[in-house]
Scaffold this motif. Structure first.
Motif, PDB file in Angstrom:
ATOM      1  N   VAL A   2      71.885  31.373  61.479  1.00 33.85           N
ATOM      2  CA  VAL A   2      70.901  32.293  60.930  1.00 33.85           C
ATOM      3  C   VAL A   2      70.989  33.632  61.655  1.00 33.85           C
ATOM      4  N   GLN A   3      70.837  34.730  60.902  1.00 33.97           N
ATOM      5  CA  GLN A   3      70.781  36.077  61.478  1.00 33.97           C
ATOM      6  C   GLN A   3      69.337  36.517  61.549  1.00 33.97           C
ATOM      7  N   LEU A   4      68.974  37.150  62.662  1.00 37.70           N
ATOM      8  CA  LEU A   4      67.583  37.517  62.914  1.00 37.70           C
ATOM      9  C   LEU A   4      67.476  39.004  63.214  1.00 37.70           C
ATOM     10  N   VAL A   5      66.473  39.648  62.635  1.00 37.12           N
ATOM     11  CA  VAL A   5      66.228  41.066  62.877  1.00 37.12           C
ATOM     12  C   VAL A   5      64.750  41.272  63.177  1.00 37.12           C
ATOM     13  N   GLU A   6      64.466  41.784  64.373  1.00 37.36           N
ATOM     14  CA  GLU A   6      63.087  42.044  64.776  1.00 37.36           C
ATOM     15  C   GLU A   6      62.663  43.454  64.389  1.00 37.36           C
ATOM     16  N   SER A   7      61.371  43.615  64.205  1.00 37.30           N
ATOM     17  CA  SER A   7      60.790  44.940  63.968  1.00 37.30           C
ATOM     18  C   SER A   7      59.338  44.913  64.410  1.00 37.30           C
ATOM     19  N   ARG A  27      70.342  31.604  56.515  1.00 39.20           N
ATOM     20  CA  ARG A  27      69.846  30.240  56.401  1.00 39.20           C
ATOM     21  C   ARG A  27      68.328  30.287  56.412  1.00 39.20           C
ATOM     22  N   THR A  28      67.719  29.259  55.872  1.00 43.05           N
ATOM     23  CA  THR A  28      66.266  29.193  55.883  1.00 43.05           C
ATOM     24  C   THR A  28      65.763  28.815  57.262  1.00 43.05           C
ATOM     25  N   ILE A  29      64.668  29.449  57.677  1.00 36.85           N
ATOM     26  CA  ILE A  29      64.105  29.153  58.996  1.00 36.85           C
ATOM     27  C   ILE A  29      63.332  27.848  59.005  1.00 36.85           C
ATOM     28  N   SER A  30      63.136  27.251  57.849  1.00 38.67           N
ATOM     29  CA  SER A  30      62.302  26.046  57.779  1.00 38.67           C
ATOM     30  C   SER A  30      62.904  24.880  58.560  1.00 38.67           C
ATOM     31  N   THR A  31      64.183  24.958  58.861  1.00 36.66           N
ATOM     32  CA  THR A  31      64.839  23.868  59.591  1.00 36.66           C
ATOM     33  C   THR A  31      64.941  24.137  61.091  1.00 36.66           C
ATOM     34  N   ASN A  74      57.639  30.577  55.741  1.00 39.66           N
ATOM     35  CA  ASN A  74      58.956  30.073  55.323  1.00 39.66           C
ATOM     36  C   ASN A  74      59.387  30.659  53.981  1.00 39.66           C
ATOM     37  N   ALA A  75      58.431  30.964  53.127  1.00 38.15           N
ATOM     38  CA  ALA A  75      58.770  31.534  51.820  1.00 38.15           C
ATOM     39  C   ALA A  75      59.399  32.918  51.977  1.00 38.15           C
ATOM     40  N   LYS A  76      58.957  33.655  53.003  1.00 32.54           N
ATOM     41  CA  LYS A  76      59.513  34.985  53.269  1.00 32.54           C
ATOM     42  C   LYS A  76      60.621  34.930  54.314  1.00 32.54           C
ATOM     43  N   ASN A  77      60.870  33.732  54.824  1.00 35.09           N
ATOM     44  CA  ASN A  77      61.885  33.553  55.866  1.00 35.09           C
ATOM     45  C   ASN A  77      61.636  34.495  57.050  1.00 35.09           C
ATOM     46  N   THR A  78      60.377  34.549  57.459  1.00 30.82           N
ATOM     47  CA  THR A  78      59.952  35.512  58.476  1.00 30.82           C
ATOM     48  C   THR A  78      59.018  34.847  59.475  1.00 30.82           C
ATOM     49  N   VAL A  79      59.147  35.256  60.713  1.00 32.91           N
ATOM     50  CA  VAL A  79      58.273  34.803  61.791  1.00 32.91           C
ATOM     51  C   VAL A  79      57.556  36.020  62.353  1.00 32.91           C
ATOM     52  N   TYR A  80      56.328  35.822  62.770  1.00 32.76           N
ATOM     53  CA  TYR A  80      55.513  36.923  63.283  1.00 32.76           C
ATOM     54  C   TYR A  80      55.009  36.592  64.686  1.00 32.76           C
ATOM     55  N   LEU A  81      54.729  37.655  65.429  1.00 32.41           N
ATOM     56  CA  LEU A  81      54.056  37.522  66.713  1.00 32.41           C
ATOM     57  C   LEU A  81      52.931  38.556  66.749  1.00 32.41           C
ATOM     58  N   GLN A  82      51.709  38.072  66.668  1.00 31.81           N
ATOM     59  CA  GLN A  82      50.547  38.950  66.780  1.00 31.81           C
ATOM     60  C   GLN A  82      50.186  39.048  68.255  1.00 31.81           C
ATOM     61  N   MET A  83      50.162  40.263  68.762  1.00 28.91           N
ATOM     62  CA  MET A  83      49.868  40.491  70.176  1.00 28.91           C
ATOM     63  C   MET A  83      48.620  41.345  70.289  1.00 28.91           C
ATOM     64  N   ASN A  84      47.587  40.781  70.889  1.00 27.02           N
ATOM     65  CA  ASN A  84      46.321  41.478  71.075  1.00 27.02           C
ATOM     66  C   ASN A  84      46.053  41.679  72.564  1.00 27.02           C
ATOM     67  N   SER A  85      45.114  42.556  72.850  1.00 31.81           N
ATOM     68  CA  SER A  85      44.706  42.827  74.232  1.00 31.81           C
ATOM     69  C   SER A  85      45.924  43.050  75.124  1.00 31.81           C
ATOM     70  N   LEU A  86      46.802  43.897  74.678  1.00 33.56           N
ATOM     71  CA  LEU A  86      48.052  44.111  75.399  1.00 33.56           C
ATOM     72  C   LEU A  86      47.814  44.745  76.770  1.00 33.56           C
ATOM     73  N   TYR A  95      62.481  39.397  71.870  1.00 33.15           N
ATOM     74  CA  TYR A  95      63.548  38.814  71.082  1.00 33.15           C
ATOM     75  C   TYR A  95      63.029  37.633  70.260  1.00 33.15           C
ATOM     76  N   CYS A  96      63.514  37.538  69.057  1.00 35.06           N
ATOM     77  CA  CYS A  96      63.278  36.388  68.196  1.00 35.06           C
ATOM     78  C   CYS A  96      64.478  35.460  68.323  1.00 35.06           C
ATOM     79  N   ALA A  97      64.228  34.160  68.270  1.00 34.93           N
ATOM     80  CA  ALA A  97      65.317  33.211  68.429  1.00 34.93           C
ATOM     81  C   ALA A  97      65.057  31.951  67.607  1.00 34.93           C
ATOM     82  N   ALA A  98      66.138  31.253  67.283  1.00 36.43           N
ATOM     83  CA  ALA A  98      66.053  30.025  66.490  1.00 36.43           C
ATOM     84  C   ALA A  98      66.813  28.900  67.179  1.00 36.43           C
ATOM     85  N   SER A  99      66.232  27.710  67.091  1.00 40.57           N
ATOM     86  CA  SER A  99      66.856  26.539  67.713  1.00 40.57           C
ATOM     87  C   SER A  99      66.688  25.321  66.816  1.00 40.57           C
TER      88      SER A  99
END
Length: 122
Positions: A2-7, A27-31, A74-86, A95-99
């Motif tokens: 799988v190829q991953l692009v953060e933003s 590839r789908t991230i669901s796996t 999974n439908a958007k094949n996207t993962v998020y990280l909400q960061m509060n109180s930074l 970095y985003c990663a898959a295993s």
């Protein structure tokens, strides 16, 4: 593989929020277990959040617990990280990663994005 692009990184004041996105292709991230790591200058890459294939989050490290939340669409094949109180100590490249394993170890993640810079000013 799988190829991953953060933003979504950027400069934010202490106490502020950011939402990082990780768009996957190939590839789908669901796996996969999906995770976010970060690396500050002169420090080792560290785990900050992970989510299993079933959608359950892995234990957050104390440094981000209660402030960061990982989610996946999974439908958007996207993962998020909400960061509060930074905090200034959250400043790092994220970095985003898959295993194929349920893990928090850097060595167990074979697919990585290029990273996105998060800078928190005091």
């Amino acid at each position: 593989q799988v190829q991953l692009v953060e933003s979504g990184g950027g400069l934010v004041q202490a106490g502020g929020s950011l939402r990082l996105s990780c768009a996957a292709s190939g590839r789908t991230i669901s796996t996969y277990t999906m995770a976010w790591f970060r690396q500050a200058p002169g420090k080792e890459r560290e785990f900050v959040a992970g989510i299993s294939r079933s959608g359950g989050s892995l234990d957050y490290p104390d440094s981000v617990k209660g402030r960061f939340t990982i989610s996946r669409d999974n439908a958007k094949n996207t993962v998020y990280l909400q960061m509060n109180s930074l905090k200034p100590e959250d400043t790092a490249i994220y970095y985003c990663a898959a295993s194929g394993l349920v893990s928090v170890q850097v060595a167990d993640f074979r697919s990585w994005g290029q990273g996105t810079q998060v800078t928190v000013s005091s």
